[in-house]
Design a protein around this motif. Structure first.
Motif, PDB file in Angstrom:
ATOM      1  N   GLU A 123       0.972  -1.153  -0.109  1.00  0.00           N
ATOM      2  CA  GLU A 123      -0.089   0.063  -0.020  1.00  0.00           C
ATOM      3  C   GLU A 123       1.003   1.331   0.027  1.00  0.00           C
ATOM      4  O   GLU A 123       0.546   2.277  -0.801  1.00  0.00           O
ATOM      5  N   ALA A 124       1.921   1.175   0.750  1.00  0.00           N
ATOM      6  CA  ALA A 124       2.777   2.423   1.015  1.00  0.00           C
ATOM      7  C   ALA A 124       3.681   2.682  -0.400  1.00  0.00           C
ATOM      8  O   ALA A 124       3.878   3.611  -0.699  1.00  0.00           O
ATOM      9  N   LYS A 125       4.006   1.566  -0.831  1.00  0.00           N
ATOM     10  CA  LYS A 125       4.585   1.624  -2.316  1.00  0.00           C
ATOM     11  C   LYS A 125       3.815   2.115  -3.341  1.00  0.00           C
ATOM     12  O   LYS A 125       4.152   2.985  -4.128  1.00  0.00           O
ATOM     13  N   VAL A 126       2.589   1.676  -3.356  1.00  0.00           N
ATOM     14  CA  VAL A 126       1.621   2.213  -4.693  1.00  0.00           C
ATOM     15  C   VAL A 126       1.395   3.540  -4.559  1.00  0.00           C
ATOM     16  O   VAL A 126       1.294   4.444  -5.529  1.00  0.00           O
ATOM     17  N   ARG A 127       1.437   4.016  -3.144  1.00  0.00           N
ATOM     18  CA  ARG A 127       1.071   5.544  -2.809  1.00  0.00           C
ATOM     19  C   ARG A 127       2.300   6.347  -3.704  1.00  0.00           C
ATOM     20  O   ARG A 127       2.112   7.331  -4.250  1.00  0.00           O
ATOM     21  N   ARG A 128       3.615   5.842  -3.094  1.00  0.00           N
ATOM     22  CA  ARG A 128       4.728   6.432  -3.761  1.00  0.00           C
ATOM     23  C   ARG A 128       4.761   6.564  -5.338  1.00  0.00           C
ATOM     24  O   ARG A 128       5.094   7.275  -5.974  1.00  0.00           O
ATOM     25  N   TRP A 129       4.389   5.265  -5.649  1.00  0.00           N
ATOM     26  CA  TRP A 129       4.295   4.940  -7.316  1.00  0.00           C
ATOM     27  C   TRP A 129       3.512   5.977  -7.823  1.00  0.00           C
ATOM     28  O   TRP A 129       3.843   6.351  -9.116  1.00  0.00           O
ATOM     29  N   ARG A 130       2.367   6.048  -7.268  1.00  0.00           N
ATOM     30  CA  ARG A 130       1.345   6.978  -7.906  1.00  0.00           C
ATOM     31  C   ARG A 130       1.725   8.559  -7.860  1.00  0.00           C
ATOM     32  O   ARG A 130       1.567   9.142  -8.911  1.00  0.00           O
ATOM     33  N   ALA A 131       2.409   8.779  -6.886  1.00  0.00           N
ATOM     34  CA  ALA A 131       2.947  10.138  -6.722  1.00  0.00           C
ATOM     35  C   ALA A 131       4.061  10.478  -8.109  1.00  0.00           C
ATOM     36  O   ALA A 131       4.256  11.484  -8.676  1.00  0.00           O
ATOM     37  N   ILE A 132       4.942   9.629  -8.214  1.00  0.00           N
ATOM     38  CA  ILE A 132       5.765   9.698  -9.209  1.00  0.00           C
ATOM     39  C   ILE A 132       5.125   9.492 -10.623  1.00  0.00           C
ATOM     40  O   ILE A 132       5.645  10.166 -11.583  1.00  0.00           O
ATOM     41  N   SER A 133       3.911   8.848 -10.734  1.00  0.00           N
ATOM     42  CA  SER A 133       3.473   8.900 -12.021  1.00  0.00           C
ATOM     43  C   SER A 133       2.706  10.377 -12.425  1.00  0.00           C
ATOM     44  O   SER A 133       2.795  10.825 -13.545  1.00  0.00           O
ATOM     45  N   GLU A 134       2.090  10.799 -11.291  1.00  0.00           N
ATOM     46  CA  GLU A 134       1.779  12.125 -11.456  1.00  0.00           C
ATOM     47  C   GLU A 134       2.787  13.108 -11.804  1.00  0.00           C
ATOM     48  O   GLU A 134       2.617  13.899 -12.608  1.00  0.00           O
ATOM     49  N   SER A 135       3.985  13.072 -11.118  1.00  0.00           N
ATOM     50  CA  SER A 135       5.074  14.112 -11.380  1.00  0.00           C
ATOM     51  C   SER A 135       5.528  13.771 -12.927  1.00  0.00           C
ATOM     52  O   SER A 135       5.960  14.699 -13.506  1.00  0.00           O
ATOM     53  N   ALA A 136       5.761  12.560 -13.284  1.00  0.00           N
ATOM     54  CA  ALA A 136       6.204  12.227 -14.607  1.00  0.00           C
ATOM     55  C   ALA A 136       5.345  12.834 -15.683  1.00  0.00           C
ATOM     56  O   ALA A 136       5.633  13.558 -16.700  1.00  0.00           O
ATOM     57  N   ALA A 137       3.871  12.787 -15.314  1.00  0.00           N
ATOM     58  CA  ALA A 137       2.845  13.351 -16.454  1.00  0.00           C
ATOM     59  C   ALA A 137       3.078  14.652 -16.416  1.00  0.00           C
ATOM     60  O   ALA A 137       2.809  15.203 -17.607  1.00  0.00           O
ATOM     61  N   LYS A 138       3.488  15.221 -15.455  1.00  0.00           N
ATOM     62  CA  LYS A 138       3.344  17.071 -15.665  1.00  0.00           C
ATOM     63  C   LYS A 138       4.521  17.392 -16.009  1.00  0.00           C
ATOM     64  O   LYS A 138       4.574  18.047 -17.166  1.00  0.00           O
TER      65      LYS A 138
END
Length: 245
Positions: A123-138
């Motif tokens: 759960e903690a990893k997925v939260r971190r991975w989703r934040a990275i996805s958003e940052s890369a999308a920006k």
């Protein structure tokens, strides 16, 4: 021009509103002022060119100038099923494949995956991975933030991709590059594409057989052995050149 993701409910007919952490970034890091231009996206499909109208204490008010009809998304839905790699390699995988245009990333626990995540760690990893996805999308001016799902087993992942139009399975014992070129040349805009990448050590024969029985096409990515974090990028780049005109 800077891009920010906004909740669709904050976008009206002629105005929009940015709230949350991006407000401080716009005000104090970028030092933007009323009259400056930026772009916003609802994170799904709509993207707008805007001008800053005013600042509130906890929000940035925008005027909508035009809708961006061109967009930056690939004309096909590509889902990367990534075998869990060691260390923090998954962060690099997410960042670079989001830049290349992937639609969704599904972490997969295979037989040879060294990493074993319990529910709390996952759960903690997925939260971190989703934040990275958003940052890369920006950073890459995407109009969509690719979803990073929870971790699936290999069979769950294969079954999830059952109805995809094209199912690709890079494998070191696949036929030569000629067959791979033939398979990739059949990829067309509008298709749904599943790309399975193994972890360090690759797939076990039983996993390969299971995928083949369900319509996956083994392909080669060349004569060199690629690291797990490189293989997905190589395949995404080949698909990008095939799809974009």
């Amino acid at each position: 021009m800077y891009l920010f993701f906004v909740d669709g409910q904050e976008i009206g007919e002629t105005t929009a509103r940015i709230a949350g952490p991006d407000v401080n970034h716009i005000k104090n890091v970028l030092r933007m002022k009323p009259g400056d231009g930026l772009r916003i996206s609802d994170g799904e499909s709509l993207c707008y060119n805007c001008r800053i109208q005013a600042f509130e204490e906890d929000a940035v008010l925008l005027s909508l100038l035009s809708r961006d009809e061109d967009g930056t998304e690939l004309p096909a839905k590509i889902v990367l099923f990534q075998g869990l790699p060691k260390g923090d390699k998954m962060e690099l995988v997410i960042q670079k494949n989001v830049e290349l245009g992937v639609s969704r990333i599904v972490p997969v626990a295979t037989r040879r995956s060294v990493v074993k995540l319990d529910a709390k760690k996952a759960e903690a990893k997925v939260r971190r991975w989703r934040a990275i996805s958003e940052s890369a999308a920006k950073q890459s001016k995407r109009t969509v933030v690719p979803e990073v799902s929870g971790v699936l087993s290999f069979k769950e992942a294969v079954d999830l991709a059952a109805d995809f139009d094209c199912k690709l399975f890079p494998y070191e014992h696949a036929e030569g590059m000629g067959e791979t070129r033939k398979i990739l040349s059949a990829v067309r805009p509008g298709m749904s594409i599943a790309a399975f990448i193994g972890p360090e050590g690759g797939f076990e024969e039983e996993e390969v057989d299971y995928a083949r029985e369900r319509g996956f096409l083994p392909i080669t990515l060349g004569r060199r052995i690629l690291r797990t974090e490189t293989a997905g990028m190589a395949l995404l780049a080949a698909l990008m050149f095939q799809l974009e005109k």
